[in-house]
Design a protein around this motif. Structure first.
Motif, PDB file in Angstrom:
ATOM      1  N   HIS A  92     -84.137 -24.926  28.333  1.00 10.97           N
ATOM      2  CA  HIS A  92     -83.300 -25.223  29.500  1.00 10.97           C
ATOM      3  C   HIS A  92     -83.569 -26.670  29.912  1.00 10.97           C
ATOM      4  N   PRO A  93     -82.513 -27.445  30.193  1.00 14.66           N
ATOM      5  CA  PRO A  93     -82.701 -28.859  30.539  1.00 14.66           C
ATOM      6  C   PRO A  93     -83.711 -29.106  31.658  1.00 14.66           C
ATOM      7  N   SER A  94     -83.838 -28.183  32.587  1.00 13.67           N
ATOM      8  CA  SER A  94     -84.791 -28.364  33.687  1.00 13.67           C
ATOM      9  C   SER A  94     -86.237 -28.232  33.217  1.00 13.67           C
ATOM     10  N   ARG A  95     -86.456 -27.754  31.985  1.00 10.61           N
ATOM     11  CA  ARG A  95     -87.803 -27.534  31.457  1.00 10.61           C
ATOM     12  C   ARG A  95     -88.161 -28.475  30.310  1.00 10.61           C
ATOM     13  N   LEU A  96     -87.287 -29.446  30.020  1.00  8.59           N
ATOM     14  CA  LEU A  96     -87.598 -30.398  28.956  1.00  8.59           C
ATOM     15  C   LEU A  96     -88.875 -31.158  29.291  1.00  8.59           C
ATOM     16  N   GLY A  97     -89.702 -31.368  28.289  1.00 10.49           N
ATOM     17  CA  GLY A  97     -90.934 -32.118  28.480  1.00 10.49           C
ATOM     18  C   GLY A  97     -92.079 -31.324  29.081  1.00 10.49           C
ATOM     19  N   THR A  98     -91.920 -30.011  29.199  1.00  9.00           N
ATOM     20  CA  THR A  98     -92.966 -29.190  29.817  1.00  9.00           C
ATOM     21  C   THR A  98     -93.810 -28.426  28.796  1.00  9.00           C
ATOM     22  N   GLY A  99     -93.501 -28.569  27.506  1.00  7.47           N
ATOM     23  CA  GLY A  99     -94.237 -27.857  26.469  1.00  7.47           C
ATOM     24  C   GLY A  99     -93.570 -26.575  25.999  1.00  7.47           C
ATOM     25  N   VAL A 100     -92.462 -26.194  26.618  1.00  9.56           N
ATOM     26  CA  VAL A 100     -91.767 -24.960  26.224  1.00  9.56           C
ATOM     27  C   VAL A 100     -91.271 -25.071  24.786  1.00  9.56           C
ATOM     28  N   GLY A 101     -90.645 -26.192  24.451  1.00  9.69           N
ATOM     29  CA  GLY A 101     -90.125 -26.378  23.097  1.00  9.69           C
ATOM     30  C   GLY A 101     -91.237 -26.359  22.063  1.00  9.69           C
ATOM     31  N   ARG A 102     -92.320 -27.015  22.361  1.00  5.91           N
ATOM     32  CA  ARG A 102     -93.461 -27.055  21.440  1.00  5.91           C
ATOM     33  C   ARG A 102     -94.033 -25.653  21.239  1.00  5.91           C
ATOM     34  N   ALA A 103     -94.154 -24.890  22.316  1.00  4.49           N
ATOM     35  CA  ALA A 103     -94.663 -23.525  22.196  1.00  4.49           C
ATOM     36  C   ALA A 103     -93.727 -22.671  21.336  1.00  4.49           C
ATOM     37  N   LEU A 104     -92.430 -22.803  21.539  1.00  2.83           N
ATOM     38  CA  LEU A 104     -91.471 -22.056  20.727  1.00  2.83           C
ATOM     39  C   LEU A 104     -91.554 -22.469  19.264  1.00  2.83           C
ATOM     40  N   LEU A 105     -91.646 -23.766  19.015  1.00  3.31           N
ATOM     41  CA  LEU A 105     -91.730 -24.243  17.636  1.00  3.31           C
ATOM     42  C   LEU A 105     -93.020 -23.761  16.985  1.00  3.31           C
ATOM     43  N   ASP A 106     -94.122 -23.808  17.698  1.00  4.77           N
ATOM     44  CA  ASP A 106     -95.396 -23.341  17.144  1.00  4.77           C
ATOM     45  C   ASP A 106     -95.329 -21.853  16.791  1.00  4.77           C
ATOM     46  N   GLU A 107     -94.752 -21.050  17.670  1.00  2.00           N
ATOM     47  CA  GLU A 107     -94.644 -19.614  17.399  1.00  2.00           C
ATOM     48  C   GLU A 107     -93.675 -19.355  16.258  1.00  2.00           C
ATOM     49  N   THR A 108     -92.592 -20.099  16.206  1.00  2.00           N
ATOM     50  CA  THR A 108     -91.640 -19.967  15.102  1.00  2.00           C
ATOM     51  C   THR A 108     -92.334 -20.296  13.784  1.00  2.00           C
ATOM     52  N   ARG A 109     -93.042 -21.422  13.763  1.00  2.00           N
ATOM     53  CA  ARG A 109     -93.737 -21.842  12.545  1.00  2.00           C
ATOM     54  C   ARG A 109     -94.763 -20.777  12.126  1.00  2.00           C
ATOM     55  N   ARG A 110     -95.492 -20.222  13.068  1.00  2.00           N
ATOM     56  CA  ARG A 110     -96.479 -19.192  12.760  1.00  2.00           C
ATOM     57  C   ARG A 110     -95.818 -17.968  12.125  1.00  2.00           C
ATOM     58  N   ARG A 111     -94.721 -17.536  12.710  1.00  2.00           N
ATOM     59  CA  ARG A 111     -94.043 -16.343  12.198  1.00  2.00           C
ATOM     60  C   ARG A 111     -93.397 -16.590  10.833  1.00  2.00           C
ATOM     61  N   VAL A 112     -92.863 -17.788  10.634  1.00  2.00           N
ATOM     62  CA  VAL A 112     -92.272 -18.128   9.343  1.00  2.00           C
ATOM     63  C   VAL A 112     -93.356 -18.137   8.271  1.00  2.00           C
ATOM     64  N   ALA A 113     -94.492 -18.761   8.560  1.00  2.00           N
ATOM     65  CA  ALA A 113     -95.603 -18.810   7.600  1.00  2.00           C
ATOM     66  C   ALA A 113     -96.119 -17.403   7.303  1.00  2.00           C
ATOM     67  N   GLU A 114     -96.192 -16.566   8.330  1.00  2.00           N
ATOM     68  CA  GLU A 114     -96.636 -15.176   8.175  1.00  2.00           C
ATOM     69  C   GLU A 114     -95.778 -14.421   7.171  1.00  2.00           C
ATOM     70  N   ARG A 115     -94.504 -14.775   7.114  1.00  2.00           N
ATOM     71  CA  ARG A 115     -93.559 -14.112   6.203  1.00  2.00           C
ATOM     72  C   ARG A 115     -93.605 -14.712   4.795  1.00  2.00           C
TER      73      ARG A 115
END
Length: 168
Positions: A92-115
């Motif tokens: 959400h634009p109001s949350r840019l720069g707060t680490g939300v995107g990085r957390a989502l990317l990290d979890e995505t990367r973890r789940r992709v690697a797990e597979r």
């Protein structure tokens, strides 16, 4: 992501497009995006079943959805089969720069690697400097893939980025 998150995800996606792509796509197109129409498309997708596609949401401390990512098998045939693709990642634009995107990317990367996928690939608008820097800081790099699509007659060039994942 649960079906009950669809309206919030549609809001994140549409508002994310309107913010991130301002000046990169025709403004009339961005202004015409509808949260309601996007939510309806997502409901149809959910009703057909998700298959190999994984949707993740990020919530704030009150349970409000503030980010969304979506990944699955790589869709194009220009690379050998077996890689994963990050189809979308929006905050959400109001949350840019707060680490939300990085957390989502990290979890995505973890789940992709797990597979067991060897690479995670994504497409990013060539002129979207903010997104390109975000992915580059996370270890992604352009892999030579490029394509252009039309949005209301305007050419919108994209670059493909890739990240090699650790073997599981």
């Amino acid at each position: 992501m649960a079906e009950s998150d669809i309206d919030a995800v549609a809001t994140v996606r549409v508002r994310g497009w309107q913010k991130a792509y301002r000046g990169l796509m025709p403004q009339t197109y961005l202004d015409g995006l509808s949260v309601e129409e996007d939510a309806e498309r997502r409901r149809e997708f959910f009703s057909r079943g998700l298959g190999d596609v994984v949707n993740l949401v990020a919530e704030d401390g009150t349970g409000e959805v503030v980010g969304w990512s979506c990944f699955g098998p790589y869709r194009d045939r220009d690379v050998p089969p077996g890689d994963a693709e990050l189809y979308a990642l929006y905050v959400h634009p109001s949350r840019l720069g707060t680490g939300v995107g990085r957390a989502l990317l990290d979890e995505t990367r973890r789940r992709v690697a797990e597979r067991g996928f060897p690479h995670l690939r994504l497409w990013v608008l060539e002129e979207n400097r903010r997104a390109r820097c975000f992915y580059e800081r996370a270890g992604f790099g352009a892999d030579g893939g490029a394509e252009t699509y039309k949005v209301e007659g305007a050419a919108v060039p994209e670059l493909r980025y890739a990240l090699r994942l650790p073997a599981s």
